[in-house]
Design a protein around this motif. Structure first.
Motif, PDB file in Angstrom:
ATOM      1  N   VAL A   8     -20.813 -30.883  40.970  1.00 39.78           N
ATOM      2  CA  VAL A   8     -20.374 -31.405  42.266  1.00 39.78           C
ATOM      3  C   VAL A   8     -18.879 -31.709  42.253  1.00 39.78           C
ATOM      4  O   VAL A   8     -18.171 -31.417  43.218  1.00 39.78           O
ATOM      5  CB  VAL A   8     -21.213 -32.636  42.665  1.00 39.78           C
ATOM      6  N   ALA A   9     -18.368 -32.261  41.162  1.00 38.34           N
ATOM      7  CA  ALA A   9     -16.930 -32.563  41.072  1.00 38.34           C
ATOM      8  C   ALA A   9     -16.088 -31.292  41.116  1.00 38.34           C
ATOM      9  O   ALA A   9     -14.925 -31.338  41.518  1.00 38.34           O
ATOM     10  CB  ALA A   9     -16.636 -33.349  39.800  1.00 38.34           C
ATOM     11  N   GLY A  10     -16.674 -30.172  40.755  1.00 33.71           N
ATOM     12  CA  GLY A  10     -15.951 -28.907  40.780  1.00 33.71           C
ATOM     13  C   GLY A  10     -15.836 -28.271  42.153  1.00 33.71           C
ATOM     14  O   GLY A  10     -15.141 -27.267  42.324  1.00 33.71           O
ATOM     15  N   ARG A  11     -16.464 -28.850  43.126  1.00 41.49           N
ATOM     16  CA  ARG A  11     -16.396 -28.313  44.487  1.00 41.49           C
ATOM     17  C   ARG A  11     -15.141 -28.804  45.199  1.00 41.49           C
ATOM     18  O   ARG A  11     -14.535 -29.796  44.812  1.00 41.49           O
ATOM     19  CB  ARG A  11     -17.634 -28.741  45.278  1.00 41.49           C
ATOM     20  N   ASP A  12     -14.822 -28.129  46.281  1.00 42.02           N
ATOM     21  CA  ASP A  12     -13.684 -28.544  47.102  1.00 42.02           C
ATOM     22  C   ASP A  12     -14.047 -29.773  47.914  1.00 42.02           C
ATOM     23  O   ASP A  12     -15.148 -29.868  48.452  1.00 42.02           O
ATOM     24  CB  ASP A  12     -13.273 -27.418  48.063  1.00 42.02           C
ATOM     25  N   GLY A  13     -13.119 -30.707  48.012  1.00 40.37           N
ATOM     26  CA  GLY A  13     -13.287 -31.854  48.886  1.00 40.37           C
ATOM     27  C   GLY A  13     -14.155 -32.948  48.313  1.00 40.37           C
ATOM     28  O   GLY A  13     -14.446 -32.999  47.118  1.00 40.37           O
ATOM     29  N   ARG A  14     -14.574 -33.835  49.193  1.00 42.86           N
ATOM     30  CA  ARG A  14     -15.374 -35.015  48.842  1.00 42.86           C
ATOM     31  C   ARG A  14     -16.854 -34.705  49.052  1.00 42.86           C
ATOM     32  O   ARG A  14     -17.278 -34.462  50.177  1.00 42.86           O
ATOM     33  CB  ARG A  14     -14.953 -36.196  49.709  1.00 42.86           C
ATOM     34  N   VAL A  15     -17.616 -34.750  47.967  1.00 41.05           N
ATOM     35  CA  VAL A  15     -19.025 -34.367  48.008  1.00 41.05           C
ATOM     36  C   VAL A  15     -19.872 -35.481  47.394  1.00 41.05           C
ATOM     37  O   VAL A  15     -19.471 -36.115  46.418  1.00 41.05           O
ATOM     38  CB  VAL A  15     -19.250 -33.042  47.249  1.00 41.05           C
ATOM     39  N   LEU A  16     -21.069 -35.698  47.964  1.00 47.87           N
ATOM     40  CA  LEU A  16     -21.988 -36.731  47.484  1.00 47.87           C
ATOM     41  C   LEU A  16     -23.159 -36.146  46.709  1.00 47.87           C
ATOM     42  O   LEU A  16     -23.656 -35.068  47.041  1.00 47.87           O
ATOM     43  CB  LEU A  16     -22.584 -37.510  48.664  1.00 47.87           C
ATOM     44  N   VAL A  17     -23.599 -36.909  45.722  1.00 50.37           N
ATOM     45  CA  VAL A  17     -24.878 -36.704  45.058  1.00 50.37           C
ATOM     46  C   VAL A  17     -25.709 -37.924  45.404  1.00 50.37           C
ATOM     47  O   VAL A  17     -25.273 -39.060  45.213  1.00 50.37           O
ATOM     48  CB  VAL A  17     -24.724 -36.606  43.521  1.00 50.37           C
ATOM     49  N   ASP A  18     -26.890 -37.711  45.914  1.00 50.38           N
ATOM     50  CA  ASP A  18     -27.801 -38.789  46.265  1.00 50.38           C
ATOM     51  C   ASP A  18     -28.780 -38.940  45.108  1.00 50.38           C
ATOM     52  O   ASP A  18     -29.507 -37.998  44.789  1.00 50.38           O
ATOM     53  CB  ASP A  18     -28.539 -38.394  47.549  1.00 50.38           C
ATOM     54  N   LEU A  19     -28.796 -40.117  44.457  1.00 55.51           N
ATOM     55  CA  LEU A  19     -29.663 -40.349  43.301  1.00 55.51           C
ATOM     56  C   LEU A  19     -30.737 -41.382  43.614  1.00 55.51           C
ATOM     57  O   LEU A  19     -30.465 -42.396  44.264  1.00 55.51           O
ATOM     58  CB  LEU A  19     -28.840 -40.850  42.108  1.00 55.51           C
ATOM     59  N   TYR A  20     -31.945 -41.111  43.129  1.00 58.53           N
ATOM     60  CA  TYR A  20     -33.088 -42.017  43.261  1.00 58.53           C
ATOM     61  C   TYR A  20     -33.810 -42.077  41.916  1.00 58.53           C
ATOM     62  O   TYR A  20     -33.810 -41.100  41.164  1.00 58.53           O
ATOM     63  CB  TYR A  20     -34.091 -41.501  44.305  1.00 58.53           C
ATOM     64  N   VAL A  21     -34.469 -43.189  41.637  1.00 56.50           N
ATOM     65  CA  VAL A  21     -35.331 -43.286  40.460  1.00 56.50           C
ATOM     66  C   VAL A  21     -36.559 -42.423  40.752  1.00 56.50           C
ATOM     67  O   VAL A  21     -37.261 -42.643  41.745  1.00 56.50           O
ATOM     68  CB  VAL A  21     -35.722 -44.756  40.184  1.00 56.50           C
ATOM     69  N   ALA A  22     -36.827 -41.438  39.902  1.00 53.93           N
ATOM     70  CA  ALA A  22     -37.875 -40.443  40.179  1.00 53.93           C
ATOM     71  C   ALA A  22     -39.256 -41.072  40.348  1.00 53.93           C
ATOM     72  O   ALA A  22     -40.001 -40.689  41.248  1.00 53.93           O
ATOM     73  CB  ALA A  22     -37.900 -39.384  39.076  1.00 53.93           C
ATOM     74  N   GLU A  23     -39.602 -42.039  39.522  1.00 53.18           N
ATOM     75  CA  GLU A  23     -40.950 -42.612  39.608  1.00 53.18           C
ATOM     76  C   GLU A  23     -41.095 -43.628  40.738  1.00 53.18           C
ATOM     77  O   GLU A  23     -42.206 -44.009  41.088  1.00 53.18           O
ATOM     78  CB  GLU A  23     -41.356 -43.251  38.283  1.00 53.18           C
ATOM     79  N   ASN A  24     -39.987 -44.058  41.320  1.00 59.98           N
ATOM     80  CA  ASN A  24     -40.023 -45.039  42.402  1.00 59.98           C
ATOM     81  C   ASN A  24     -38.810 -44.827  43.319  1.00 59.98           C
ATOM     82  O   ASN A  24     -37.878 -45.624  43.325  1.00 59.98           O
ATOM     83  CB  ASN A  24     -40.018 -46.461  41.822  1.00 59.98           C
TER      84      ASN A  24
ATOM     85  N   ARG B 266     -37.055 -47.664  45.339  1.00 62.08           N
ATOM     86  CA  ARG B 266     -36.448 -48.796  44.640  1.00 62.08           C
ATOM     87  C   ARG B 266     -34.978 -48.973  45.004  1.00 62.08           C
ATOM     88  O   ARG B 266     -34.525 -50.068  45.265  1.00 62.08           O
ATOM     89  CB  ARG B 266     -36.584 -48.600  43.134  1.00 62.08           C
ATOM     90  N   ALA B 267     -34.230 -47.872  44.995  1.00 63.80           N
ATOM     91  CA  ALA B 267     -32.797 -47.940  45.295  1.00 63.80           C
ATOM     92  C   ALA B 267     -32.298 -46.551  45.662  1.00 63.80           C
ATOM     93  O   ALA B 267     -32.852 -45.543  45.240  1.00 63.80           O
ATOM     94  CB  ALA B 267     -32.022 -48.461  44.083  1.00 63.80           C
ATOM     95  N   ASN B 268     -31.247 -46.531  46.465  1.00 66.19           N
ATOM     96  CA  ASN B 268     -30.537 -45.306  46.808  1.00 66.19           C
ATOM     97  C   ASN B 268     -29.124 -45.456  46.292  1.00 66.19           C
ATOM     98  O   ASN B 268     -28.462 -46.463  46.556  1.00 66.19           O
ATOM     99  CB  ASN B 268     -30.560 -45.105  48.321  1.00 66.19           C
ATOM    100  N   PHE B 269     -28.665 -44.479  45.534  1.00 65.23           N
ATOM    101  CA  PHE B 269     -27.327 -44.534  44.949  1.00 65.23           C
ATOM    102  C   PHE B 269     -26.600 -43.252  45.296  1.00 65.23           C
ATOM    103  O   PHE B 269     -26.976 -42.172  44.851  1.00 65.23           O
ATOM    104  CB  PHE B 269     -27.439 -44.710  43.436  1.00 65.23           C
ATOM    105  N   ASN B 270     -25.581 -43.369  46.155  1.00 62.72           N
ATOM    106  CA  ASN B 270     -24.733 -42.222  46.504  1.00 62.72           C
ATOM    107  C   ASN B 270     -23.531 -42.219  45.586  1.00 62.72           C
ATOM    108  O   ASN B 270     -22.803 -43.219  45.512  1.00 62.72           O
ATOM    109  CB  ASN B 270     -24.212 -42.310  47.930  1.00 62.72           C
ATOM    110  N   VAL B 271     -23.331 -41.103  44.911  1.00 65.29           N
ATOM    111  CA  VAL B 271     -22.195 -40.939  44.014  1.00 65.29           C
ATOM    112  C   VAL B 271     -21.279 -39.909  44.652  1.00 65.29           C
ATOM    113  O   VAL B 271     -21.624 -38.733  44.737  1.00 65.29           O
ATOM    114  CB  VAL B 271     -22.659 -40.480  42.616  1.00 65.29           C
ATOM    115  N   GLY B 272     -20.132 -40.372  45.139  1.00 63.43           N
ATOM    116  CA  GLY B 272     -19.162 -39.490  45.760  1.00 63.43           C
ATOM    117  C   GLY B 272     -18.152 -39.008  44.737  1.00 63.43           C
ATOM    118  O   GLY B 272     -17.631 -39.802  43.961  1.00 63.43           O
ATOM    119  N   LEU B 273     -17.889 -37.700  44.750  1.00 62.45           N
ATOM    120  CA  LEU B 273     -16.966 -37.101  43.793  1.00 62.45           C
ATOM    121  C   LEU B 273     -15.918 -36.278  44.539  1.00 62.45           C
ATOM    122  O   LEU B 273     -16.256 -35.464  45.393  1.00 62.45           O
ATOM    123  CB  LEU B 273     -17.737 -36.209  42.818  1.00 62.45           C
ATOM    124  N   HIS B 274     -14.673 -36.506  44.207  1.00 68.58           N
ATOM    125  CA  HIS B 274     -13.557 -35.725  44.734  1.00 68.58           C
ATOM    126  C   HIS B 274     -12.753 -35.284  43.520  1.00 68.58           C
ATOM    127  O   HIS B 274     -11.748 -35.892  43.156  1.00 68.58           O
ATOM    128  CB  HIS B 274     -12.721 -36.567  45.691  1.00 68.58           C
TER     129      HIS B 274
END
Length: 140
Positions: free
Chosen positions: A31-47, A50-58
């Motif tokens: 994702v960091a290798g892409r152009d511009g500002r891009v998000l990865v949306d992460l969740y705990v697989a078993e739950n 529980r939480a939503n974690f957006n990791v933005g990479l530029h």
């Protein structure tokens, strides 16, 4: 350490399951290798609820931004702790071609973003200790 679901491709039908730190790095690198500002949306697989974690990479700028939602609270990374959501123009990150606004001062060094993603994985979905965080405004 927990398995994570990673969402970041526009045409994804299923989450990419991330089981190891190396697999997490591979997703972040892609994702960091892409152009511009891009998000990865992460969740705990078993739950996933529980939480939503957006990791933005530029990657080109060596910067990124974070958003954490869990336990009924929402938080943004910030480079200037103690400030409120300012009037400065927000920055836009993209998740699967959908834009998401972040506070103007939410961008932080990319190495801090990466460490936070790994901490999210190792703590089972807790909000990472670093960076500094700002609560999302009520209208968010």
């Amino acid at each position: 350490m927990v398995e994570l679901e990673a969402w970041y491709e526009e045409d994804q039908d299923d989450a990419v399951i991330v089981r190891t730190p190396a697999e997490l790095d591979a997703v972040l690198d892609a994702v960091a290798g892409r152009d511009g500002r891009v998000l990865v949306d992460l969740y705990v697989a078993e739950n996933p609820g529980r939480a939503n974690f957006n990791v933005g990479l530029h990657g080109q700028a060596g910067r990124g931004a974070l958003y954490y939602a869990g336990g009924g609270q929402q938080w943004f990374s910030t480079e200037t702790p103690g400030t409120d959501w300012g009037s400065a123009e927000p920055v836009l990150y993209y998740l699967m071609s959908s834009d998401t606004e972040y506070p103007a001062d939410s961008e932080i060094p990319l190495d801090v973003v990466r460490r936070a993603a790994h901490e999210f994985m190792t703590t089972g979905g807790e909000r990472p200790v670093a960076p500094a965080w700002r609560a999302a405004p009520d209208w968010w």
